[in-house]
Design a protein around this motif. Structure first.
Motif, mmCIF file in Angstrom:
data_model
loop_
_atom_site.group_PDB
_atom_site.id
_atom_site.type_symbol
_atom_site.label_atom_id
_atom_site.label_comp_id
_atom_site.label_asym_id
_atom_site.label_seq_id
_atom_site.Cartn_x
_atom_site.Cartn_y
_atom_site.Cartn_z
ATOM 1 N N GLN A 587 -95.126 -39.858 -1.201
ATOM 2 C CA GLN A 587 -94.404 -39.861 0.074
ATOM 3 C C GLN A 587 -94.605 -41.183 0.806
ATOM 4 N N THR A 589 -94.427 -42.935 4.614
ATOM 5 C CA THR A 589 -94.389 -42.677 6.057
ATOM 6 C C THR A 589 -94.525 -44.007 6.784
ATOM 7 N N HIS A 594 -93.789 -40.918 10.567
ATOM 8 C CA HIS A 594 -92.473 -40.349 10.286
ATOM 9 C C HIS A 594 -92.167 -40.416 8.788
ATOM 10 N N ASP A 595 -91.545 -39.379 8.280
ATOM 11 C CA ASP A 595 -91.203 -39.293 6.868
ATOM 12 C C ASP A 595 -90.084 -40.283 6.531
ATOM 13 N N TRP A 598 -89.474 -40.075 -0.386
ATOM 14 C CA TRP A 598 -90.438 -40.058 -1.480
ATOM 15 C C TRP A 598 -89.994 -41.025 -2.571
#
Length: 631
Positions: A587, A589, A594-595, A598
């Motif tokens: 992932q 960030t 914050h995402d 991926w």
């Protein structure tokens, strides 16, 4: 008038009480009030025509009040010019930019200094301008030696903001500064406003976007029809519904009303294939069906508006095919598009849509007049339809012969949309249809578009407001750098996903370079994807197509070639049940957690995988600066 409870805060820098202003017989302000304190951002809110811009212009010296009292730093404020306001430390970032088109970006930023006595140091001005644009994140986007007349609307707005920042003002009024900015640019502006606030400036922020008000404003003041109906209220104590009720005097319900268009959506009526109109449009394709509301989403400069201008015949095309009802049509000029059943509401209301010397009736009937042949103007043929539209617009019939400029921006926009509905088109394209209009008008515009789609019209909405696209569209085409990136159902998207999809390819170059490197080094399939429950949206891909993910398309985890890995997301290589593939997912960030999606690497099941830690470190380096990596 609703007023907040007193709190321990800084002494007011500016207070305005019982301010009035009349323009001939028109009373723009009757009982306006505003309080601004150092270290606060105050939202100045109201519907179109409420008097927000008039009050802002009084405070900044553009016009004189008819009555009332304004005090600044404890003393009465009587301004005779904007120059005097600037000397006192009051600056206005106006909705309609006040730049000199024949001067350069540098000269416009320091325009107030050009008429001051003494010798100017252009080297010092250039260094300071570069610092200001670096703060705005646009040092490479706004060349200092470029003439302002050649800039886009968003770029001109950024120059206006830089000009205000260059003044080092104690009080800055931002009058709808975000109307031409993308979501990313708005975030940068809010960071700058927060720094100005924390540095002790007093800021006023005029906006119709309530989500922006809640994001940046500490308190709000609301005007309605020239009167102050709520002053100095803490934003944290209000809901959007509260503010809307203050603004319009009633509850207008949900801004985006629910629509179930499955029965009304029919066959494809409009299709664009491989459109190219350099330098802005490189390769765009999309289609829209009868009864569908389609969104064209992207950031400012993505090429959406330029693509529509090329379709409409306002911009030269180098390639591409345009089909109406399955038949190729040669649209070389706007008249061709009108005859093909296409209507177009352009972005710039004043420059591209309104004929100021014509009345409301003439502006309303303008497109229909182009369809009319023979003597006269053909008004009588549409009298019943005009009466219905006037009823829907809330416009009295006895005001039809007044100048359109006498009406608010919101009413102007509704009349422009109604103009095209009168032509009974099959396809209606709208570029930023709610730019600069209040919350009540936005709701009415959305209902007009939904009613038109329910009646079978194919609607295309171009917008930088991702919340708007998600609220009214069934399907969204994402555009970046002049290329169609994705075609997805709106219910599969969020604002965060749209932002990542719409990011300029230059800003994701490092991500895509990593994908290519991983695919080349390990002989596998490297991809960047968004994961939300069982749903997947692929942003980019490189190498062998082992995972079954296609850039710009959505899928369910179980329908890909790597369902086990997408479900587990363990940070280690996960082998699928058939043993044919193994996948690592890491992932990304940002610094705020914050995402950002991926990064995945899929390899054949019989290949020894590389150590995951090395790949995780390379992914982490994408979102961290060099100083963080060496810390």
């Amino acid at each position: 008038m609703l007023q907040s409870n007193a709190q321990t805060r800084a002494e007011a820098l500016l207070t305005a009480r019982r301010v009035s202003k009349a323009f001939g017989r028109t009373q723009a302000l009757s009982d306006a009030a505003l309080t601004l304190r150092p270290g606060e951002v105050v939202g100045l809110l109201g519907a179109n025509g409420a008097g927000k811009s008039t009050l802002s212009r009084i405070i900044s010296g553009h016009i004189q009040p008819s009555g009332g009292e304004v005090r600044f730093a404890g003393e009465p404020l009587t301004l005779t010019s904007t120059r005097e306001a600037l000397r006192r430390g009051i600056a206005l970032v106006a909705q309609e930019t006040s730049l000199a088109p024949d001067l350069t970006v540098l000269e416009n930023i320091f325009l107030p200094d050009l008429a001051t006595p003494g010798r100017l140091s252009f080297a010092r001005m250039r260094a300071k301008a570069n610092d200001l644009l670096r703060m705005l994140g646009h040092e490479h986007v706004l060349p200092l030696d470029a003439e302002v007349r050649g800039l886009s609307a968003a770029q001109r707005q950024l120059v206006e903001i830089a000009k205000a920042l260059a003044l080092d003002a104690r009080l800055v009024i931002f009058d709808e500064p975000t109307a031409s900015l993308s979501a990313t640019e708005v975030d940068r502006l809010f960071d700058i406003m927060a720094r100005l606030r924390d540095g002790g400036r007093a800021l006023a922020f005029v906006s119709h976007r309530l989500e922006e008000v809640f994001a940046i404003c500490d308190r709000v003041t609301v005007l309605r029809e020239g009167h102050c109906v709520a002053e100095d209220i803490a934003t944290s104590t209000l809901t959007q519904g509260d503010i809307i009720q203050h603004m319009v005097g009633r509850d207008i319900g949900a801004i985006y009303s629910a629509r179930t268009p499955t029965e009304s959506i029919g066959e494809t009526v409009f299709e664009v294939r491989g459109l190219r109109a350099m330098p802005w449009v490189r390769d765009m394709s999309f289609s829209v069906r009868r009864g569908e509301i389609l969104g064209l989403g992207g950031l400012v400069g993505a090429g959406r508006s330029e693509a529509v201008e090329a379709i409409w015949g306002l911009r030269a095309r180098q390639a591409g095919e345009i089909l109406v009802r399955g038949q190729a049509v040669p649209l070389r000029r706007p008249a061709d598009a009108v005859r093909a059943g296409i209507g177009f509401v352009a972005e710039d209301r004043r420059a591209q849509n309104i004929v100021p010397d014509m009345s409301v009736r003439e502006n309303l009937m303008l497109a229909q007049m182009g369809q009319h042949s023979g003597f006269g103007r053909g008004f009588g043929k549409r009298a019943d339809r005009v009466a219905d539209l006037l009823r829907d617009l809330g416009l009295p019939a006895d005001r039809l012969d007044q100048s359109l400029l006498n009406f608010s921006g919101g009413m102007q926009q509704k009349i422009i949309i109604a103009r095209w509905l009168l032509t009974e088109p099959e396809i209606l394209i709208l570029d930023e249809p709610t730019k600069g209009v209040d919350i009540g008008t936005r709701s009415q515009v959305y209902r007009m578009l939904q009613d038109a789609a329910d009646a079978g019209l194919a609607v295309i909405v171009i917008s930088s407001d991702f919340e708007e696209l998600l609220g009214i569209c069934e399907r969204i085409i994402v555009v970046s750098d002049g290329i169609t990136i994705a075609d997805l159902p709106a219910d599969r998207l969020t604002e965060e996903k749209l932002t990542l999809l719409a990011a300029p390819r230059t800003s994701t170059a490092r991500n895509q370079a990593l994908l290519r490197d991983l695919a080349r080094e390990h002989g596998g399939d490297a991809f960047w994807t968004l994961l939300d429950g069982d749903g997947i949206i692929c942003l980019a891909q490189a190498g062998a197509e082992l995972a079954g993910l296609v850039p710009g398309q959505a899928a369910e985890a179980q329908k890909t070639h790597i369902p086990a890995a997408l479900t587990a997301r363990d940070g280690v290589f996960v082998t699928e049940a058939d043993g044919q593939r193994q996948t690592l997912l890491v992932q990304m960030t940002d610094r705020r957690g914050h995402d950002l999606g991926w990064i995945g690497l899929t390899l054949p099941g019989d290949v020894p995988p590389p150590p995951p830690d090395g790949i995780r470190g390379r992914v982490r380096a994408l979102t961290r600066g060099p100083e963080e990596e060496t810390a």
